[in-house]
Design a protein around this motif. Structure first.
Motif, PDB file in Angstrom:
ATOM      1  N   THR A 177      30.470  37.477  46.454  1.00 10.90           N
ATOM      2  CA  THR A 177      30.148  38.570  47.386  1.00 10.90           C
ATOM      3  C   THR A 177      28.816  38.311  48.096  1.00 10.90           C
ATOM      4  OG1 THR A 177      29.190  39.726  45.481  1.00 10.90           O
ATOM      5  CG2 THR A 177      31.409  40.383  46.153  1.00 10.90           C
ATOM      6  N   PRO A 178      28.778  37.319  49.008  1.00 11.33           N
ATOM      7  CA  PRO A 178      27.530  37.036  49.706  1.00 11.33           C
ATOM      8  C   PRO A 178      27.066  38.219  50.548  1.00 11.33           C
ATOM      9  CG  PRO A 178      29.369  35.834  50.703  1.00 11.33           C
ATOM     10  CD  PRO A 178      29.892  36.480  49.453  1.00 11.33           C
ATOM     11  N   GLY A 179      25.775  38.285  50.793  1.00 14.50           N
ATOM     12  CA  GLY A 179      25.235  39.344  51.650  1.00 14.50           C
ATOM     13  C   GLY A 179      23.880  39.850  51.191  1.00 14.50           C
ATOM     14  N   HIS A 180      23.802  40.320  49.941  1.00  3.17           N
ATOM     15  CA  HIS A 180      22.494  40.760  49.420  1.00  3.17           C
ATOM     16  C   HIS A 180      21.594  39.530  49.262  1.00  3.17           C
ATOM     17  CE1 HIS A 180      19.424  42.770  47.148  1.00  3.17           C
ATOM     18  NE2 HIS A 180      19.651  42.015  46.090  1.00  3.17           N
ATOM     19  N   THR A 181      22.165  38.465  48.712  1.00  2.00           N
ATOM     20  CA  THR A 181      21.543  37.137  48.779  1.00  2.00           C
ATOM     21  C   THR A 181      22.628  36.215  49.304  1.00  2.00           C
ATOM     22  OG1 THR A 181      22.239  36.466  46.555  1.00  2.00           O
ATOM     23  CG2 THR A 181      20.082  37.573  46.741  1.00  2.00           C
ATOM     24  N   GLU A 182      22.260  34.967  49.541  1.00  2.00           N
ATOM     25  CA  GLU A 182      23.204  34.024  50.129  1.00  2.00           C
ATOM     26  C   GLU A 182      24.516  33.959  49.349  1.00  2.00           C
ATOM     27  OE1 GLU A 182      22.368  29.741  52.073  1.00  2.00           O
ATOM     28  OE2 GLU A 182      20.938  31.368  52.095  1.00  2.00           O
ATOM     29  N   GLU A 183      24.401  33.894  48.019  1.00  2.00           N
ATOM     30  CA  GLU A 183      25.620  33.718  47.223  1.00  2.00           C
ATOM     31  C   GLU A 183      25.644  34.646  46.007  1.00  2.00           C
ATOM     32  OE1 GLU A 183      27.907  31.951  48.612  1.00  2.00           O
ATOM     33  OE2 GLU A 183      26.738  30.748  50.011  1.00  2.00           O
ATOM     34  N   SER A 184      25.450  35.916  46.231  1.00  2.00           N
ATOM     35  CA  SER A 184      25.581  36.882  45.133  1.00  2.00           C
ATOM     36  C   SER A 184      27.008  36.858  44.602  1.00  2.00           C
ATOM     37  CB  SER A 184      25.322  38.305  45.641  1.00  2.00           C
ATOM     38  OG  SER A 184      23.966  38.519  45.915  1.00  2.00           O
ATOM     39  N   VAL A 185      27.156  37.163  43.324  1.00  2.00           N
ATOM     40  CA  VAL A 185      28.500  37.336  42.769  1.00  2.00           C
ATOM     41  C   VAL A 185      28.575  38.659  42.007  1.00  2.00           C
ATOM     42  CG1 VAL A 185      28.910  34.840  42.520  1.00  2.00           C
ATOM     43  CG2 VAL A 185      28.050  36.148  40.557  1.00  2.00           C
ATOM     44  N   CYS A 186      29.818  39.160  41.853  1.00  2.00           N
ATOM     45  CA  CYS A 186      30.098  40.291  40.985  1.00  2.00           C
ATOM     46  C   CYS A 186      31.016  39.760  39.879  1.00  2.00           C
ATOM     47  CB  CYS A 186      30.839  41.399  41.737  1.00  2.00           C
ATOM     48  SG  CYS A 186      29.905  42.115  43.101  1.00  2.00           S
ATOM     49  N   VAL A 187      31.123  40.486  38.777  1.00  2.00           N
ATOM     50  CA  VAL A 187      32.060  40.089  37.719  1.00  2.00           C
ATOM     51  C   VAL A 187      33.014  41.253  37.474  1.00  2.00           C
ATOM     52  CG1 VAL A 187      32.350  39.217  35.380  1.00  2.00           C
ATOM     53  CG2 VAL A 187      30.276  38.646  36.651  1.00  2.00           C
ATOM     54  N   TYR A 188      34.318  40.945  37.558  1.00  2.00           N
ATOM     55  CA  TYR A 188      35.364  41.961  37.403  1.00  2.00           C
ATOM     56  C   TYR A 188      36.141  41.707  36.121  1.00  2.00           C
ATOM     57  CZ  TYR A 188      39.619  44.636  38.469  1.00  2.00           C
ATOM     58  OH  TYR A 188      40.677  45.510  38.421  1.00  2.00           O
ATOM     59  N   PHE A 189      36.284  42.759  35.305  1.00  2.00           N
ATOM     60  CA  PHE A 189      37.073  42.676  34.072  1.00  2.00           C
ATOM     61  C   PHE A 189      38.365  43.448  34.312  1.00  2.00           C
ATOM     62  CE2 PHE A 189      32.666  42.055  32.940  1.00  2.00           C
ATOM     63  CZ  PHE A 189      32.728  40.968  32.087  1.00  2.00           C
ATOM     64  N   PRO A 190      39.462  42.718  34.660  1.00  2.00           N
ATOM     65  CA  PRO A 190      40.692  43.393  35.098  1.00  2.00           C
ATOM     66  C   PRO A 190      41.328  44.279  34.026  1.00  2.00           C
ATOM     67  CG  PRO A 190      40.963  40.995  35.169  1.00  2.00           C
ATOM     68  CD  PRO A 190      39.556  41.258  34.748  1.00  2.00           C
ATOM     69  N   LEU A 191      41.333  43.831  32.757  1.00  2.00           N
ATOM     70  CA  LEU A 191      41.985  44.640  31.721  1.00  2.00           C
ATOM     71  C   LEU A 191      41.243  45.949  31.505  1.00  2.00           C
ATOM     72  CD1 LEU A 191      43.069  42.135  28.931  1.00  2.00           C
ATOM     73  CD2 LEU A 191      44.513  43.436  30.531  1.00  2.00           C
ATOM     74  N   GLU A 192      39.926  45.878  31.558  1.00  2.00           N
ATOM     75  CA  GLU A 192      39.096  47.071  31.334  1.00  2.00           C
ATOM     76  C   GLU A 192      38.859  47.834  32.633  1.00  2.00           C
ATOM     77  OE1 GLU A 192      38.304  43.969  30.340  1.00  2.00           O
ATOM     78  OE2 GLU A 192      38.523  44.111  28.174  1.00  2.00           O
ATOM     79  N   LYS A 193      39.311  47.269  33.772  1.00  2.71           N
ATOM     80  CA  LYS A 193      39.056  47.843  35.094  1.00  2.71           C
ATOM     81  C   LYS A 193      37.583  48.203  35.272  1.00  2.71           C
ATOM     82  CE  LYS A 193      43.518  49.332  36.738  1.00  2.71           C
ATOM     83  NZ  LYS A 193      44.436  49.179  35.604  1.00  2.71           N
ATOM     84  N   LYS A 194      36.751  47.179  35.141  1.00  6.50           N
ATOM     85  CA  LYS A 194      35.310  47.387  35.226  1.00  6.50           C
ATOM     86  C   LYS A 194      34.684  46.298  36.080  1.00  6.50           C
ATOM     87  CE  LYS A 194      33.181  49.322  31.609  1.00  6.50           C
ATOM     88  NZ  LYS A 194      32.546  49.484  30.292  1.00  6.50           N
ATOM     89  N   LEU A 195      33.767  46.708  36.956  1.00  5.95           N
ATOM     90  CA  LEU A 195      33.093  45.758  37.846  1.00  5.95           C
ATOM     91  C   LEU A 195      31.588  45.800  37.601  1.00  5.95           C
ATOM     92  CD1 LEU A 195      33.431  43.909  40.493  1.00  5.95           C
ATOM     93  CD2 LEU A 195      32.579  45.928  41.700  1.00  5.95           C
ATOM     94  N   ILE A 196      31.013  44.627  37.361  1.00  3.45           N
ATOM     95  CA  ILE A 196      29.559  44.516  37.308  1.00  3.45           C
ATOM     96  C   ILE A 196      29.157  44.049  38.705  1.00  3.45           C
ATOM     97  CG2 ILE A 196      27.583  43.482  36.143  1.00  3.45           C
ATOM     98  CD1 ILE A 196      29.434  45.122  34.255  1.00  3.45           C
ATOM     99  N   ALA A 197      28.500  44.931  39.454  1.00  2.00           N
ATOM    100  CA  ALA A 197      28.377  44.730  40.898  1.00  2.00           C
ATOM    101  C   ALA A 197      27.077  44.091  41.363  1.00  2.00           C
ATOM    102  CB  ALA A 197      28.584  46.062  41.611  1.00  2.00           C
ATOM    103  N   GLY A 198      26.142  43.800  40.437  1.00  2.00           N
ATOM    104  CA  GLY A 198      24.855  43.270  40.895  1.00  2.00           C
ATOM    105  C   GLY A 198      24.262  44.209  41.931  1.00  2.00           C
ATOM    106  N   ASP A 199      23.593  43.636  42.932  1.00  2.00           N
ATOM    107  CA  ASP A 199      23.001  44.499  43.970  1.00  2.00           C
ATOM    108  C   ASP A 199      23.869  44.538  45.221  1.00  2.00           C
ATOM    109  OD1 ASP A 199      20.964  45.018  42.258  1.00  2.00           O
ATOM    110  OD2 ASP A 199      19.420  43.928  43.371  1.00  2.00           O
ATOM    111  N   THR A 200      25.175  44.293  45.079  1.00  2.00           N
ATOM    112  CA  THR A 200      26.055  44.362  46.247  1.00  2.00           C
ATOM    113  C   THR A 200      26.452  45.812  46.532  1.00  2.00           C
ATOM    114  OG1 THR A 200      26.853  42.118  45.883  1.00  2.00           O
ATOM    115  CG2 THR A 200      28.273  43.564  47.191  1.00  2.00           C
ATOM    116  N   LEU A 201      26.796  46.560  45.489  1.00  2.00           N
ATOM    117  CA  LEU A 201      27.235  47.954  45.676  1.00  2.00           C
ATOM    118  C   LEU A 201      26.499  48.878  44.713  1.00  2.00           C
ATOM    119  CD1 LEU A 201      29.258  50.029  46.883  1.00  2.00           C
ATOM    120  CD2 LEU A 201      30.897  49.322  45.118  1.00  2.00           C
ATOM    121  N   PHE A 202      25.988  49.988  45.255  1.00  2.00           N
ATOM    122  CA  PHE A 202      25.348  51.027  44.437  1.00  2.00           C
ATOM    123  C   PHE A 202      26.094  52.343  44.638  1.00  2.00           C
ATOM    124  CE2 PHE A 202      21.520  48.434  45.771  1.00  2.00           C
ATOM    125  CZ  PHE A 202      21.328  47.841  44.545  1.00  2.00           C
ATOM    126  N   ALA A 203      25.864  53.305  43.747  1.00  2.00           N
ATOM    127  CA  ALA A 203      26.425  54.645  43.948  1.00  2.00           C
ATOM    128  C   ALA A 203      25.820  55.204  45.237  1.00  2.00           C
ATOM    129  CB  ALA A 203      26.090  55.536  42.761  1.00  2.00           C
TER     130      ALA A 203
END
Ligand SMILES: [Zn+2]
Length: 210
Positions: A128-154
């Motif tokens: 998910t580039p944008g906040h930094t050149e190559e930011s990443v998020c981590v998605y856990f599909p079974l748990e339906k949970k996303l660790i979003a870093g600084d790409t998305l906030f509430a």
């Protein structure tokens, strides 16, 4: 799944400790600071850290990684195109007025669709580039949970005015990658309260239909 969220450092970066209840293997995401407390959580749950994952090379997310690696022997994973930022941790330290954490070495570069695992728990890297050149998020599909870093906030998104940032890229990452996830996905942002993809799809001013 064991999941502890610990806000660390002066900017209160949300560090995630994620563990498999049966094998006790664990992943730590964004150990920016307060390594003693992170190790306390690891001991409390009797976990063995297998991977240290960094969503992006800002000091508040990566600052404690070398110390955690020294304490656990786990490798540090970060997208290689954030290495330039990683080399200027001393400059970043001056930005926010904290001591420089010294050099952080990366063991493995991670990018789109790479897998992160601890026991039965499996996460997918979303690039998910944008906040930094190559930011990443981590998605856990079974748990339906996303660790979003600084790409998305509430209610907001990551700033794009720092080196390597791009507003067009973060908007594209959000619309093409994160909004593709199910509404019920729980989102753990890099800072601040947890939210869901559905909630942000509906009310986040940056995520209105283009
Ligand atoms: Zn950041």
């Amino acid at each position: 799944m064991i999941h502890e969220i610990l806000p660390v450092g002066p900017l209160q970066c949300n560090c995630s400790v994620i563990g498999d209840e049966s094998t006790r293997e664990a992943i730590v995401i964004d150990p920016g600071d307060n390594i003693a407390q992170i190790l306390g959580l690891i001991n409390k749950h009797q976990l063995q850290v297998k991977q240290i994952v960094i969503t992006h090379a800002h000091i508040d997310h990566v600052g404690g990684a070398a110390k955690l690696r020294a304490a656990t022997g786990a490798p540090i994973l970060l997208n290689q195109n954030d290495y330039a930022l990683l080399k200027m941790l001393d400059v970043q330290a001056a930005w926010i007025g904290v001591p420089t954490p010294g050099k952080v070495e990366i063991d493995r570069s991670i990018g789109q669709a790479d897998r992160i695992s601890a026991g039965q728990i499996e996460g997918q890297v979303i690039h998910t580039p944008g906040h930094t050149e190559e930011s990443v998020c981590v998605y856990f599909p079974l748990e339906k949970k996303l660790i979003a870093g600084d790409t998305l906030f509430a209610g907001s998104i990551g700033r794009t005015d720092l080196p390597g940032g791009s507003f067009d890229k973060i908007i594209d990452s959000l619309h093409t990658k994160l909004l593709a996830l199910p509404d019920e996905t729980a989102v753990v942002p890099g800072h601040g309260p947890v939210t869901t993809i559905g909630e942000e799809r509906e009310s986040n001013p940056f995520l209105k239909k283009l």
